[in-house]
Design an enzyme around this catalytic site. Structure first.
Site, PDB file in Angstrom:
ATOM      1  N   TRP A 132      15.903  29.896  25.604  1.00 51.72           N
ATOM      2  CA  TRP A 132      14.764  28.754  25.240  1.00 51.72           C
ATOM      3  C   TRP A 132      14.185  28.323  26.106  1.00 51.72           C
ATOM      4  CZ3 TRP A 132      16.086  25.170  21.486  1.00 51.72           C
ATOM      5  CH2 TRP A 132      17.351  24.382  21.500  1.00 51.72           C
ATOM      6  N   ARG A 142      40.545  13.203   9.422  1.00 49.87           N
ATOM      7  CA  ARG A 142      39.479  14.290   8.505  1.00 49.87           C
ATOM      8  C   ARG A 142      38.603  13.604   9.194  1.00 49.87           C
ATOM      9  NH1 ARG A 142      43.732  12.880   4.605  1.00 49.87           N
ATOM     10  NH2 ARG A 142      42.370  10.986   4.034  1.00 49.87           N
ATOM     11  N   ARG A 143      38.384  13.067  10.334  1.00 53.53           N
ATOM     12  CA  ARG A 143      37.347  12.369  10.636  1.00 53.53           C
ATOM     13  C   ARG A 143      36.468  13.298  11.810  1.00 53.53           C
ATOM     14  NH1 ARG A 143      37.378   6.239   8.972  1.00 53.53           N
ATOM     15  NH2 ARG A 143      37.598   6.147   7.236  1.00 53.53           N
ATOM     16  N   CYS A 169      20.403  23.960  14.418  1.00 54.51           N
ATOM     17  CA  CYS A 169      21.160  25.556  13.373  1.00 54.51           C
ATOM     18  C   CYS A 169      22.076  24.758  12.689  1.00 54.51           C
ATOM     19  CB  CYS A 169      20.541  26.533  13.670  1.00 54.51           C
ATOM     20  SG  CYS A 169      18.485  26.594  13.788  1.00 54.51           S
ATOM     21  N   ASN A 181      25.816  32.062  18.638  1.00 52.14           N
ATOM     22  CA  ASN A 181      26.699  31.280  17.691  1.00 52.14           C
ATOM     23  C   ASN A 181      28.475  31.113  17.371  1.00 52.14           C
ATOM     24  OD1 ASN A 181      23.751  31.225  15.595  1.00 52.14           O
ATOM     25  ND2 ASN A 181      24.293  30.067  17.278  1.00 52.14           N
ATOM     26  N   ALA A 225      11.371  35.163  16.901  1.00 55.54           N
ATOM     27  CA  ALA A 225      10.945  34.653  16.144  1.00 55.54           C
ATOM     28  C   ALA A 225      10.487  32.870  15.938  1.00 55.54           C
ATOM     29  CB  ALA A 225      10.556  34.418  14.134  1.00 55.54           C
TER      30      ALA A 225
END
Length: 308
Positions: free
Chosen positions: A86, A170-171, A190, A221, A307
């Site tokens: 970072w 479903r939450r 992201c 990720n 980048a």
């Protein structure tokens, strides 16, 4: 013989590099990209989707995930652990605003050595962890005025409670895309939306990623998302099921030619395993020493520029 779990990633990389749309991006570097991709990874039998065609420094990704769960937004504690992923954003801001062309190494040393300097220049704004565990809420103070509450919504704590006590919901979602605070963030999230699903005693997770650097960021990720599923499953007395990864703008940077060509020339092999060595009191009490990866024998690391 079944296809190696990494092959779908390599196929996606080849498709983007061969047929992706060439576009000018925010960084000015340029990318080849496609819009919309989906990959699935089984987490059964302690499987973990670490890339084998290049080394992934999984402890760095794990330290970042643990940092997210603290709600911290300053790079100081990361740099103190030799996690430098970072640093580029606050360093760029410091150079632009001061005109001081300080080196990456000297900037990080000042962050570690000078707490006041770190408070000023090391903060990233309300990124990831801040939204995950302290989403801002506002209280009425009269005369139509509101103030930010000292304590926001802890989405992760609510998630754990929901999975434990209402598994069929479903939450089971947490979100990082706080529209009102995007302009204060060093980088808008992201990997922005996570949703979880319980069936047959197993916990699966789906990650929606608005933007994915397939050459560099993706490896972190999918490991981080898998780690989080493992931690949540343990806390909720479930087995780990699947990770489903959905990418929107999935891209390769044009200056990553060497990375892409090297990686596509390699054959994936091996099946690493992931273990959690103890069960802490809560999702917020894990430490890096709680995690162990075995049978991971990756090929040589491939470096490439980030980048910013």
């Amino acid at each position: 013989m079944p296809e190696h779990y990494e092959q779908s990633y390599l196929d996606l990389m080849k498709e983007i590099w061969t047929n992706g749309q060439e576009r000018i991006d925010r960084t000015g570097v340029g990318t080849r990209s496609i819009f919309g991709a989906s990959l699935r990874y089984s987490l059964a039998d302690n499987a973990i989707p670490l890339l084998t065609t290049k080394r992934v420094y999984w402890k760095t990704a794990a330290r970042e995930m643990l940092w997210f769960l603290t709600g911290d937004t300053n790079i100081r504690s990361l740099v103190q652990q030799n996690v430098k992923i970072w640093t580029d954003w606050p360093l760029q801001k410091y150079r632009q605003q001061t005109g001081d062309d300080i080196s990456h190494e000297d900037f990080e040393k000042r962050i570690i050595d000078d707490e006041q300097f770190a408070q000023i220049w090391g903060d990233l704004g309300p990124v990831y962890g801040k939204q995950w565990v302290n989403w801002p809420v506002y209280e009425a103070v009269g005369d139509g005025l509101y103030k930010k509450s000292d304590k926001g919504v802890n989405q992760i704590a609510q998630l754990v409670d929901g999975i434990k006590n209402n598994p069929g919901s479903r939450r089971h979602i947490f979100e990082g895309w706080n529209v009102a605070e995007l302009d204060q963030m060093a980088l808008p999230p992201c990997h922005k939306t996570y949703q979880f699903y319980v069936a047959d005693g197993k916990l699966s997770g789906l990650l929606y990623q608005r933007s994915c650097d397939l050459g560099l960021g993706f490896a972190f990720n999918i490991f981080s998302a898998s780690l989080l599923i493992r931690m949540l499953a343990q806390q909720c007395d479930l087995e780990a099921g699947e990770l489903i990864w959905n990418g929107a703008d999935v891209h390769l940077y044009l200056n990553h030619h060497e990375l892409v060509e090297q990686q596509l020339s390699r054959k994936p092999e091996g099946a690493p395993k992931f273990h959690i060595n103890r069960k802490p009191e809560s999702i917020f009490d894990y430490h890096i020493d709680d995690f162990e990866v075995s049978d991971y024998h990756p090929q040589k690391h491939i470096s490439a520029p980030v980048a910013v």
